[in-house]
Design a protein around this motif. Structure first.
Motif, PDB file in Angstrom:
ATOM      1  N   TYR A 152     -11.868 -13.327  -2.946  1.00  0.00           N
ATOM      2  CA  TYR A 152     -11.617 -11.920  -2.606  1.00  0.00           C
ATOM      3  C   TYR A 152     -12.016 -10.917  -3.694  1.00  0.00           C
ATOM      4  N   SER A 178      -3.547 -13.511   0.594  1.00  0.00           N
ATOM      5  CA  SER A 178      -4.656 -14.184  -0.099  1.00  0.00           C
ATOM      6  C   SER A 178      -4.317 -15.625  -0.466  1.00  0.00           C
ATOM      7  N   GLU A 216     -11.534  -8.292  -6.529  1.00  0.00           N
ATOM      8  CA  GLU A 216     -10.463  -7.437  -7.033  1.00  0.00           C
ATOM      9  C   GLU A 216      -9.531  -6.950  -5.935  1.00  0.00           C
ATOM     10  N   VAL A 217      -9.994  -6.841  -4.708  1.00  0.00           N
ATOM     11  CA  VAL A 217      -9.165  -6.310  -3.613  1.00  0.00           C
ATOM     12  C   VAL A 217      -8.532  -7.493  -2.882  1.00  0.00           C
ATOM     13  N   LEU A 218      -7.240  -7.724  -3.158  1.00  0.00           N
ATOM     14  CA  LEU A 218      -6.564  -8.900  -2.621  1.00  0.00           C
ATOM     15  C   LEU A 218      -5.702  -8.522  -1.421  1.00  0.00           C
ATOM     16  N   PRO A 219      -5.889  -9.169  -0.296  1.00  0.00           N
ATOM     17  CA  PRO A 219      -4.975  -8.951   0.828  1.00  0.00           C
ATOM     18  C   PRO A 219      -3.635  -9.610   0.541  1.00  0.00           C
ATOM     19  N   ASP A 232      -9.419 -15.214  -6.698  1.00  0.00           N
ATOM     20  CA  ASP A 232     -10.402 -14.310  -7.310  1.00  0.00           C
ATOM     21  C   ASP A 232     -11.806 -14.604  -6.794  1.00  0.00           C
TER      22      ASP A 232
END
Length: 993
Positions: free
Chosen positions: A50, A58, A52-55, A47
């Motif tokens: 990254y 991650s 909210e947009v997690l690859p 968290d």
């Protein structure tokens, strides 16, 4: 090694600044340093890096960052500085000299001690030493939400420390030296009223009354313009005192010292309820609570308040655990314990205003001094707890906003919260998950309440009672209380009463305790659409359900359904199950919650609504099952389908669901089996038989023969009742295939013959062709090669005419076997080449593997074992890829023989023994017999004639039992050779297929 975060992040090794690396590594190290000595979970690190947009990678990237930091520290003599923990990582910072923020904390604590002891000079020196550690904005340049939040907290601590130091210096008469510093600080923090007041006082004491009044006017204008408020009362009184040259403002030399009055004894609240005498189990959770609070107490660097959230559905004993844990650790909080029930699951939730009034009174605030507003009460509450070690227990919280005003402001106190939701929005909270009891804990609790002698006297009945209670602590407590109140009852009496599901929740009530009331509170707390989904989920007989199925029940999208499922899961009305991820995530009911859901379903949904929801779910299930079948076989090959309407799903979603088709089938097996039964009961005959036929893809490949038989018995009864001849033909054909798999060849032929009549009656050529190719197989097994070829040819004509490429490939590779049986490997090879091309064009990996298996047998007849082994190797990769143990058994038989003829005796022995084991496990006698023949051939080649005879005799018994003359004859010929070889002077001739 030295770490500095009071300014830009720096790591020094022997006064040399180290290159920490890129932004991700700096964020990782910053968070580890902020929580030094404490576990930082992988999720928190993800968290922080990254947002909210997690690859997809991650978590792997976090591991890479940790590895890079470890390499850096190891290279500079500090291996083991970052320790792996089951939940994340810990950075072990040894002492105050290692980490500047720890030194800052230590110095400010020391300064406060000297101040309280009256040694203001030393206190000022310690404060100035602490402030001198700052090199600018904490962790400057690290753009990460959690890191910036921590930096903001440190900045607040810094300015508060500065204010405390300045106040002491004003008290020491150093106003002349402070004007410049205060002017700069006010410019930097224009809304800090305490700094404004200190500047006004320093100016006044320096003989600058007009400047002091001007400073007040600027302060007022700023506060009104920025916040729309007037200066606080203290600042206003200071302005009036300056205007009137009040003597109390004069410096220390003019102030008469009055000895302070001894402080009044502070109240020590003790609001905890009594601990439960029969507390049972929960050792793991209790240990976790005690360990986390002990770690928080030891970590002097920690700034945040330690918060424990005990989450779980109603009835799990969250309050019991919280109160028990609070009593066990109360001695560590000598300034008292506060407790309140927030009634988060009820209609009349308790607000923070009411709770704060109770808490403030318990802390000694008189009613006349009670602030009117929520913010003012919260400020007073935090101020009173600022230098106390207090334990606060907040029971049954509904949401984060309900508890936020009740949190203390510093880490010396601790908070335990219970909630039916996880309260994930509370930063840094430690989650303690509650679950149902195991069997031993359930019986222990029953014994403690109802009497251990009664439980020991009826052990099986007690075990059944605990299962009927779903091993839910509240239900067990109620059952135990009912038995305790009725000593003349046997446990079995209560078991009989609870077995009636329609009365179960009525029986689980005793006094003020009731399961229905507990679940109902939670049910009413969620939104209307979530409640509707909760009810409709009870339509299904399966214990597991996914978002795509929930969307079908609602008649909406799976995205909306996913949100509603998460809402229900957050409220603990359902729980996540299994190991699925993303679209494969699954949920389930607790047994007693399912009973409640069925009650609400019957009460709030009409019969027509229930039936429509079931039909939508089953039509969607059929749509996805057919998509999975196509992934295995390529298009709609080798199956007969009904004309019933399917309920389609978006293509992208279906592609995700059945990307690994056998895994989807396996995961949804309980749903398929229960769905077939429900379709039959609801009168959906076409859905019933079509689902049954579609499920055979799983039943056949994974050897779920009981499921195959039971579902087809249900489906056959449904189609006969509905008068559906095509459906009857489809089920009889499929059941005949089951008999054929079990090598019950006479029963298979009877089903096939009836299916042929039905398909001919309705003019279904595809169904007819499918049955014909199976009857042809029976003919071949019975030694009737001519009849087999006639039927195969008839089926091939139909498949070719209808464009069923996979069906044609299947027939062709069986025709090739007839060529092999006739000693014509060249003819078999030509047919197999066409079959392989068709199976690949049709996209059926399964039939392709069968064709390759036949090709391997052909190469064995040609005495080309090397080529045969290569072909079998390709085939075995395919069958293992999509999980076909029967197919694997046959390929292993062929591979073992090929290895033997290549002289690889040890490999052949292992392969053939593996084939025997797998054939027995699958219940496929033909495959087992063929593998035994292979072992017999291997023993002969090694002159181990006794074992050869034993293996071949076993194979002969298998073939005779199955009634397969062609293989019986082959086994007898090999047995004769083996027996001849055992005689003195006998010769062994190895070979044959």
């Amino acid at each position: 090694m030295e770490f500095r975060i009071l300014g830009p992040l720096e790591v020094l090794a022997q006064d040399v600044r180290l290159d920490v690396g890129g932004l991700r590594q700096r964020i990782t190290l910053a968070l580890l340093l902020m929580e030094a000595g404490r576990v930082v979970t992988v999720d928190r690190l993800v968290d922080a890096i990254y947002g909210e947009v997690l690859p997809p990678t991650s978590k792997a990237q976090v591991q890479i960052c940790i590895s890079a930091l470890r390499r850096l520290f190891t290279a500079h003599g500090r291996p083991g500085l970052i320790v792996t923990h089951p939940r994340g990582y810990i950075l072990e910072a040894a002492d105050d000299d290692t980490l500047d923020v720890r030194r800052f904390e230590s110095l400010t604590t020391e300064a406060k001690r000297h101040r309280d002891e009256g040694d203001r000079e030393t206190a000022v020196r310690r404060y100035r030493e602490a402030l001198g550690l700052w090199r600018g904005e904490a962790m400057a340049g690290i753009d990460s939400r959690p890191v910036r939040a921590a930096a903001n907290r440190l900045a607040e601590h810094r300015v508060h420390t500065n204010e405390d130091c300045l106040q002491l210096e004003l008290d020491l008469g150093r106003h002349h030296e402070l004007v410049g510093e205060l002017t700069a600080l006010v410019a930097e923090h224009p809304l800090r009223e305490r700094l404004r007041g200190q500047l006004m006082l320093a100016l006044y004491r320096s003989g600058r009354q007009a400047d002091a009044l001007r400073a007040y006017r600027v302060a007022r204008e700023t506060l009104v313009e920025e916040l729309g408020i007037e200066p606080n009362e203290q600042l206003q009184r200071l302005e009036y005192a300056i205007l009137t040259a009040d003597e109390s403002l004069n410096g220390p030399a003019r102030v008469k010292t009055i000895p302070p009055e001894p402080p009044a004894a502070r109240p020590v609240p003790g609001l905890l309820p009594a601990a439960v005498a029969d507390f049972t189990g929960r050792a793991k959770q209790l240990d976790a609570i005690q360990r986390e609070l002990a770690l928080a107490a030891e970590n002097r660097f920690r700034l945040a308040v330690p918060i424990i959230v005990i989450a779980g559905q109603g009835g799990l004993g969250k309050t019991t655990l919280a109160v028990h844990a609070a009593h066990t650790i109360a001695g560590s909080y000598p300034d008292g314990q506060l407790f309140t029930d927030l009634h988060g699951g009820g209609y009349r939730q308790v607000g923070a205003m009411q709770v704060l009034e109770r808490f403030l009174r318990a802390l000694g605030v008189a009613g006349s001094d009670m602030p009117d507003g929520l913010e003012e009460r919260a400020e007073m509450y935090r101020a009173l707890l600022a230098d106390r070690r207090t334990l606060i227990v907040l029971d049954d919280a509904a949401r984060e906003s309900q508890v936020t005003p009740l949190l203390p402001g510093n880490r010396s106190s601790a908070v335990i919260i219970t909630s039916r939701s996880r309260l994930a929005g509370l930063p840094g909270a430690i989650q303690i998950e509650m679950d149902i009891f195991d069997s031993d804990q359930s019986l222990e609790l029953l014994g403690r309440i109802a009497g251990s002698e009664r439980v020991m006297a009826e052990p099986s009945e007690a075990a059944e009672l605990s299962e009927l209670c779903g091993r839910l602590p509240l239900a067990l407590r109620i059952a135990g209380a009912r038995l305790s109140a009725r000593p003349h009852w046997s446990i079995d009496q209560l078991v009989v009463r609870l077995k009636d599901e329609t009365r179960r929740l009525d029986e689980l009530k005793h006094g003020d305790m009731g399961i229905r009331a507990s679940i109902s509170l939670t049910y009413e707390s969620v939104g209307a659409e979530a409640r509707r989904l909760f009810r409709l989920l009870a339509v299904l007989d399966t214990s597991m359900f996914s978002s795509w199925l929930a969307g079908a029940l609602l008649g909406g999208s799976h995205f909306d359904a996913q949100d509603l499922l998460d809402e229900l899961a957050d409220a603990q009305l359902i729980e996540t199950a299994g190991t699925g991820y993303g679209v494969h995530s699954q949920y389930r009911f607790h047994d007693l919650v399912r009973v409640f859901a069925r009650e609400r379903l019957a009460a709030e949904e009409t019969a027509a609504e229930r039936k429509a929801a079931l039909e939508r779910a089953l039509a969607t299930l059929l749509y996805v099952a057919e998509a999975a079948h196509r992934r295995v076989y390529g298009e709609e090959y080798l199956q007969v389908h009904s004309g019933v309407a399917r309920r389609p799903l978006p293509r992208a979603l279906v592609d995700q669901l059945v990307a690994t088709p056998m895994a989807w089938y396996e995961r949804e097996r309980p749903l398929l089996v229960s769905g077939i039964r429900q379709a039959a009961r609801a009168g959906f005959a076409e859905l019933c038989w079509d689902l049954a036929v579609s499920a055979v893809t799983l039943f056949e490949a994974r050897i779920y023969l009981d499921d195959w038989r039971e579902t087809h018995e249900v489906a056959l009864a449904a189609v006969r009742h509905a008068g559906d001849p095509r459906g009857q033909g489809a089920i009889l054909y499929s059941r005949g295939s089951l008999h054929m798999t079990l090598k019950r060849l006479a029963e298979a032929r009877r089903d096939f013959e009836e299916a042929i009549e039905l398909f001919t009656q309705v003019g279904d050529d595809l169904g007819l062709a499918l049955v014909l190719r199976n009857v042809a197989f029976l003919d071949r097994m019975s030694g009737r090669a001519d009849e087999a070829e006639t039927r195969y040819t008839h089926a091939l004509d139909i498949f070719t005419r209808t464009g069923d490429q996979v069906g044609a490939a299947y027939v062709l590779h069986n025709l090739a076997q007839l060529r092999l049986d006739a000693g014509d490997p060249e003819g078999a090879s030509r047919v197999l080449a066409e079959a392989l091309a068709l199976s690949r064009r049709g996209g059926s990996r399964r039939v392709e593997a069968q064709v390759l298996h036949r090709m391997g047998d052909t190469y064995l007849q040609w005495d080309e074992p090397g080529l045969a082994a290569e072909i079998f190797g390709t085939a075995i990769d395919i069958v293992r890829d999509f999980g076909d143990p029967i197919g694997e058994t046959y390929v292993l038989c062929g591979l073992g023989v090929a290895q033997l003829r290549l002289g690889e005796v040890a490999e052949a022995d292992e392969t053939l023994r593996q084939a025997v084991r797998l054939g027995r496990a699958c219940g496929d006698g033909l495959a087992e017999g063929r593998a035994l023949l292979g072992l017999g051939e291997l023993a002969l080649s090694c002159d181990d004639n006794a074992h050869a005879v034993a293996h071949i005799e076993q194979a002969l018994t298998v073939f005779h039992t199955l009634g397969i003359p062609a293989y019986e004859e082959r086994a007898r010929c090999m047995l004769d050779r083996a027996r001849a070889a055992t005689r003195p002077g006998g010769l062994t001739t190895v070979g044959g297929g």
